[in-house]
Design an enzyme around this catalytic site. Structure first.
Site, PDB file in Angstrom:
ATOM      1  N   ASP A 265       0.822  -1.214   0.000  1.00 29.60           N
ATOM      2  CA  ASP A 265       0.000   0.000   0.000  1.00 29.60           C
ATOM      3  C   ASP A 265       0.859   1.269   0.000  1.00 29.60           C
ATOM      4  O   ASP A 265       1.973   1.267   0.518  1.00 29.60           O
ATOM      5  CB  ASP A 265      -0.895  -0.033   1.248  1.00 29.60           C
ATOM      6  CG  ASP A 265      -2.086   0.888   1.119  1.00 29.60           C
ATOM      7  OD1 ASP A 265      -2.324   1.421   0.016  1.00 29.60           O
ATOM      8  OD2 ASP A 265      -2.771   1.083   2.126  1.00 29.60           O
TER       9      ASP A 265
ATOM     10  N   HIS B 259       3.012   2.878  -8.782  1.00 25.51           N
ATOM     11  CA  HIS B 259       2.886   1.428  -8.990  1.00 25.51           C
ATOM     12  C   HIS B 259       4.148   0.863  -9.653  1.00 25.51           C
ATOM     13  O   HIS B 259       4.571  -0.252  -9.334  1.00 25.51           O
ATOM     14  CB  HIS B 259       1.659   1.115  -9.850  1.00 25.51           C
ATOM     15  CG  HIS B 259       0.359   1.455  -9.185  1.00 25.51           C
ATOM     16  ND1 HIS B 259       0.086   1.134  -7.876  1.00 25.51           N
ATOM     17  CD2 HIS B 259      -0.747   2.102  -9.644  1.00 25.51           C
ATOM     18  CE1 HIS B 259      -1.128   1.564  -7.554  1.00 25.51           C
ATOM     19  NE2 HIS B 259      -1.644   2.158  -8.609  1.00 25.51           N
TER      20      HIS B 259
ATOM     21  N   ASN C 255     -10.338  -3.488  -6.977  1.00 27.75           N
ATOM     22  CA  ASN C 255      -9.483  -2.521  -7.682  1.00 27.75           C
ATOM     23  C   ASN C 255      -9.934  -2.223  -9.120  1.00 27.75           C
ATOM     24  O   ASN C 255      -9.456  -1.267  -9.735  1.00 27.75           O
ATOM     25  CB  ASN C 255      -8.020  -2.972  -7.679  1.00 27.75           C
ATOM     26  CG  ASN C 255      -7.334  -2.789  -6.338  1.00 27.75           C
ATOM     27  OD1 ASN C 255      -6.398  -3.505  -5.988  1.00 27.75           O
ATOM     28  ND2 ASN C 255      -7.794  -1.825  -5.544  1.00 27.75           N
TER      29      ASN C 255
HETATM   30  C1  FPP Z   1      -2.422  -0.097  -3.201  1.00 28.82           C
HETATM   31  O1  FPP Z   1      -1.819   1.150  -3.017  1.00 28.82           O
HETATM   32  C2  FPP Z   1      -1.701  -0.804  -4.245  1.00 28.82           C
HETATM   33  C3  FPP Z   1      -2.277  -1.402  -5.308  1.00 28.82           C
HETATM   34  C4  FPP Z   1      -3.749  -1.431  -5.511  1.00 28.82           C
HETATM   35  C5  FPP Z   1      -1.458  -2.046  -6.374  1.00 28.82           C
HETATM   36  C6  FPP Z   1      -0.194  -2.723  -5.910  1.00 28.82           C
HETATM   37  C7  FPP Z   1       0.541  -3.181  -7.091  1.00 28.82           C
HETATM   38  C8  FPP Z   1       1.855  -2.968  -7.309  1.00 28.82           C
HETATM   39  C9  FPP Z   1       2.773  -2.375  -6.326  1.00 28.82           C
HETATM   40  C10 FPP Z   1       2.458  -3.443  -8.586  1.00 28.82           C
HETATM   41  C11 FPP Z   1       2.907  -4.820  -8.373  1.00 28.82           C
HETATM   42  C12 FPP Z   1       3.541  -5.354  -9.564  1.00 28.82           C
HETATM   43  C13 FPP Z   1       4.111  -6.546  -9.590  1.00 28.82           C
HETATM   44  C14 FPP Z   1       4.778  -6.952 -10.812  1.00 28.82           C
HETATM   45  C15 FPP Z   1       4.102  -7.455  -8.429  1.00 28.82           C
HETATM   46  P1  FPP Z   1      -2.510   2.485  -3.551  1.00 28.82           P
HETATM   47  O2  FPP Z   1      -2.006   2.775  -4.896  1.00 28.82           O
HETATM   48  O3  FPP Z   1      -3.972   2.362  -3.416  1.00 28.82           O
HETATM   49  O4  FPP Z   1      -1.914   3.524  -2.577  1.00 28.82           O
HETATM   50  P2  FPP Z   1      -2.605   4.845  -1.995  1.00 28.82           P
HETATM   51  O5  FPP Z   1      -3.453   4.361  -0.858  1.00 28.82           O
HETATM   52  O6  FPP Z   1      -1.426   5.636  -1.564  1.00 28.82           O
HETATM   53  O7  FPP Z   1      -3.378   5.505  -3.086  1.00 28.82           O
END
Ligand code: FPP
Length: 278
Positions: A57, A74, A105
């Site tokens: 996250d 990401h 998502n």
């Molecule tokens: C949540 O943080 C994260 C996600 C919904 C996506 C996580 C995916 C990745 C890190 C890419 C992974 C890729 C591979 C190849 C394993 P958020 O973006 O919602 O964070 P925020 O709460 O700060 O908006």
């Protein structure tokens, strides 16, 4: 359950921490290395969890802080995943599982979903090519039926490569994953067996439910880490986390480093796990 960890990794971690502390001089780092080098022949052991899971996250906030689009967070988050997955394997963690895309998502803007799918594509292709050399079996957990055909094919190719490995470390990406959805699917599979008369309701056991989850044949995670300051489970590994220890940190996932993992493991090792006993 516990794995032996070579001194070199402890040295890496110690040096990384030292780097953060500006007051420590280069001389003290050299001295530390000399001490550790002397001990290199003596194997040092320390407990590491067998299965660590992470809710990756904070990517969006990481990007926002830098005036970048969320997708940039990401992309860096995917690099962090590579670094931490490799580090886990190196220190003897057998299972490393991450929440990469939830069943909820899909509500995100199309461009963000597209970027995430492209990151998964790229990683799966890379995994197929490097799996044998790294001896890490990459698998994807979740309801995969709605993923695009090419991603489903990459996942199938990954599984084929993974099946050739002997005693690999297992890296699991949870994609289109939801804990409640997973339990619902397990219930449906078991209900069908009851309906057909194959089993009686009394035959249903906790183990049977576990064996009908995406994580069948995997041990439950002992440690679940959630970065970014949020303190909730967000539908991740609901059944499997019954006795997991949680570790929350304010560090945003793209900034998460091996030393943050070391800190979480150190915290985990201080916990007294009683599993309902005394
Ligand atoms: C949540 O943080 C994260 C996600 C919904 C996506 C996580 C995916 C990745 C890190 C890419 C992974 C890729 C591979 C190849 C394993 P958020 O973006 O919602 O964070 P925020 O709460 O700060 O908006």
């Amino acid at each position: 359950m516990w794995a032996a960890v070579p001194v070199a990794h402890v040295a890496y971690s110690a040096v990384s921490c030292c780097r953060k502390r500006k007051e420590r001089s280069v001389h003290s780092i050299v001295a530390l290395f000399n001490i550790l080098k002397k001990e290199e022949s003596a194997p040092l052991t320390r407990p590491v969890p067998q299965h660590i899971a992470v809710i990756m996250d904070g990517n969006g906030r990481w990007a926002k802080k830098r005036g970048l689009p969320r997708t940039a967070g990401h992309k860096v988050g995917a690099e962090t995943f590579r670094t931490i997955a490799t580090y886990c394997k190196d220190i003897g963690v057998k299972y490393f599982t991450v929440y990469a895309f939830s069943t909820e998502n899909w509500k995100r803007p199309a461009e963000e979903v597209q970027t995430l799918m492209d990151l998964f594509r790229r990683y799966l292709k890379e995994a197929i090519e490097t799996m044998a050399e790294k001896n890490v079996a990459v698998q994807v957990l979740g309801d995969l039926s709605v993923l695009s055909e090419d991603i489903q094919q990459l996942i199938a190719d990954c599984n084929e490569e993974a099946a050739k490995l002997e005693h690999p470390a297992i890296a699991s990406l949870c994609i289109n994953y939801g804990g409640r959805d997973e339990i619902k699917n397990a219930m449906r599979a078991i209900a069908k067996k009851v309906q057909s008369g194959e089993i009686q309701p009394e035959d249903i056991t906790e183990d049977m439910i576990s064996q009908n989850l995406y994580t069948a044949h995997m041990p439950d995670p002992e440690l679940i880490i959630r970065p970014s300051g949020e303190i909730r489970t967000s539908n991740f590994l609901l059944w499997q986390s019954a006795y997991a220890e949680y570790c929350f940190t304010d560090v945003l996932w793209p900034d998460f480093k091996p030393e943050d993992l070391e800190q979480a493991i150190a915290d985990f090792n201080k916990r007294q796990r009683r599993f309902g006993g005394i």
